[in-house]
Design an enzyme around this catalytic site. Structure first.
Site, PDB file in Angstrom:
ATOM      1  N   GLU A  16      13.797 -68.529 -26.752  1.00 56.38           N
ATOM      2  CA  GLU A  16      14.920 -69.401 -26.382  1.00 56.38           C
ATOM      3  C   GLU A  16      14.907 -69.598 -24.870  1.00 56.38           C
ATOM      4  O   GLU A  16      14.752 -68.630 -24.119  1.00 56.38           O
ATOM      5  CB  GLU A  16      16.265 -68.772 -26.796  1.00 56.38           C
ATOM      6  CG  GLU A  16      17.450 -69.649 -26.366  1.00 56.38           C
ATOM      7  CD  GLU A  16      18.804 -68.994 -26.628  1.00 56.38           C
ATOM      8  OE1 GLU A  16      19.224 -68.962 -27.790  1.00 56.38           O
ATOM      9  OE2 GLU A  16      19.428 -68.525 -25.645  1.00 56.38           O
ATOM     10  N   TYR A  30      22.296 -75.576 -25.754  1.00 57.18           N
ATOM     11  CA  TYR A  30      23.109 -76.770 -25.528  1.00 57.18           C
ATOM     12  C   TYR A  30      24.436 -76.359 -24.918  1.00 57.18           C
ATOM     13  O   TYR A  30      25.129 -75.502 -25.472  1.00 57.18           O
ATOM     14  CB  TYR A  30      23.353 -77.446 -26.882  1.00 57.18           C
ATOM     15  CG  TYR A  30      23.869 -78.839 -26.770  1.00 57.18           C
ATOM     16  CD1 TYR A  30      22.997 -79.896 -26.553  1.00 57.18           C
ATOM     17  CD2 TYR A  30      25.221 -79.107 -26.864  1.00 57.18           C
ATOM     18  CE1 TYR A  30      23.464 -81.185 -26.445  1.00 57.18           C
ATOM     19  CE2 TYR A  30      25.696 -80.398 -26.751  1.00 57.18           C
ATOM     20  CZ  TYR A  30      24.812 -81.424 -26.546  1.00 57.18           C
ATOM     21  OH  TYR A  30      25.282 -82.705 -26.433  1.00 57.18           O
TER      22      TYR A  30
END
Ligand SMILES: Cc1cc2nc3c(=O)[nH]c(=O)nc-3n(C[C@H](O)[C@H](O)[C@H](O)COP(=O)(O)OP(=O)(O)OC[C@H]3O[C@@H](n4cnc5c(N)ncnc54)[C@H](O)[C@@H]3O)c2cc1C
Length: 291
Positions: free
Chosen positions: A17, A49
């Protein structure tokens, strides 16, 4: 490609990530991170996000570049709470136009201050159902799972009901919140099996870098800290380099145990720190290929 297919083909899938830099930092900063980890051959790389922040457009841009320039499988995180349906559809269309076909569908973090503003969907299951009906067959959808329960849900069984709703709505795989106590993850996996939730479950592993960061994370997600973890933190709290090294060792030990237990995948929270990611990947090099 749809990342869920990786779980059928290979051994445990190791993925990363990354997050978009803040608006006042050039987006190129994250490309340095990607360059430094691309050769580690992650199964996929996901891009967070900012539910309320200004880094939103960057998620699409970075995911697109992961796919186009680096040839990596990209997963764009998307939060359903902070956009109305037309905006969500526009983001999905923009992802498809750029060849990004994997979404991690989330409700989104609540704002740290001020009231919640729900423009779109209050629950991730509703976002997942919407993407499935508005874009049939076009996306592979991942959802979040919480080995220690989600902080807002006091009843663990009810939390599992809601997790099952996400799978029934169309989630293809689950990526877990970070945890520091593997036994909690093992028990969670058993509970999912008991509920016939049988999509791949990926374990989120977070290498500790400093004490402040851990305090912040624990206050947000409520991860429990086993005694050996707190001993490590206490011993090296004032020695940042030693703590980072211990953090790599701790994450490595967690991953070795998870792989030995037959976990479907490991999702490494890189915190955009390629050197940490590289060290952990070097430690587990041979283990990745054992099925
Ligand atoms: C792997 C991972 C990646 C993440 N990436 C991001 C990111 O990029 N950006 C970001 O903003 N946040 C991110 N988050 C954080 C996430 O947005 C928060 O944890 C958020 O609080 C919950 O999101 P969710 O999708 O799990 O929500 P949901 O699955 O909707 O669950 C939220 C809460 O509502 C409850 N609930 C669900 N359905 C119902 C229902 N029908 N009725 C009543 N209660 C219900 C659940 O039990 C839970 O307590 C991530 C989390 C994880 C684990």
């Amino acid at each position: 490609m749809f990342i869920v297919d990786l779980f059928r083909r290979t051994g445990p899938v190791v993925s990363f990530e990354i997050f978009p830099p803040k608006a006042d930092v050039p987006v190129e900063k994250v490309y340095d991170t990607i360059e430094a980890i691309a050769d580690l051959e992650p199964g996929y790389v996901s891009v967070t996000y900012g539910a309320g922040g200004s880094s939103r457009d960057r998620t699409v841009e970075i995911a697109s570049r992961l796919h186009r320039v680096y040839g990596l499988n990209a997963v764009a995180h998307l939060t359903g709470m902070s956009h109305d349906v037309a905006e969500l559809d526009a983001i999905c269309t923009s992802l498809l136009d750029r060849g990004v076909t994997n979404i991690l569908a989330l409700r989104g973090d609540r704002p740290l201050e001020g009231p919640d503003v729900v423009k779109g969907y209050p629950y991730a299951s509703e976002l997942i159902a919407h993407i499935r009906s508005a874009f049939p067959g076009r996306f592979c959808i991942a959802a979040a799972a919480y080995p220690e329960g989600h902080v807002e849900c006091a009843d663990g069984e009810e939390d599992l009901d809601h997790l099952k709703e996400k799978v029934e709505a169309g989630a293809d795989l689950l990526i877990s919140q970070l945890f520091f106590d593997n036994e909690r993850f093992h028990r969670f996996r058993d509970r999912l099996a008991g509920r016939a939730i049988d999509v791949p479950l990926v374990a989120g592993v977070f290498p500790v870098l400093n004490v402040r960061q851990v305090q912040r994370i624990v206050s947000l997600c409520g991860a429990s800290l086993p005694p050996k973890f707190t001993r490590m933190m206490a011993r090296y709290a004032n020695h940042p380099e030693a703590l980072a090294e211990a953090g790599v060792a701790y994450a490595t030990e967690q991953i070795v145990d998870l792989l030995a237990s037959g976990v479907d995948g490991i999702h490494l929270y890189t915190m955009n720190r390629p050197e940490t990611t590289r060290r952990i990947m070097a430690n587990i090099g041979r283990l990745r290929s054992v099925r």
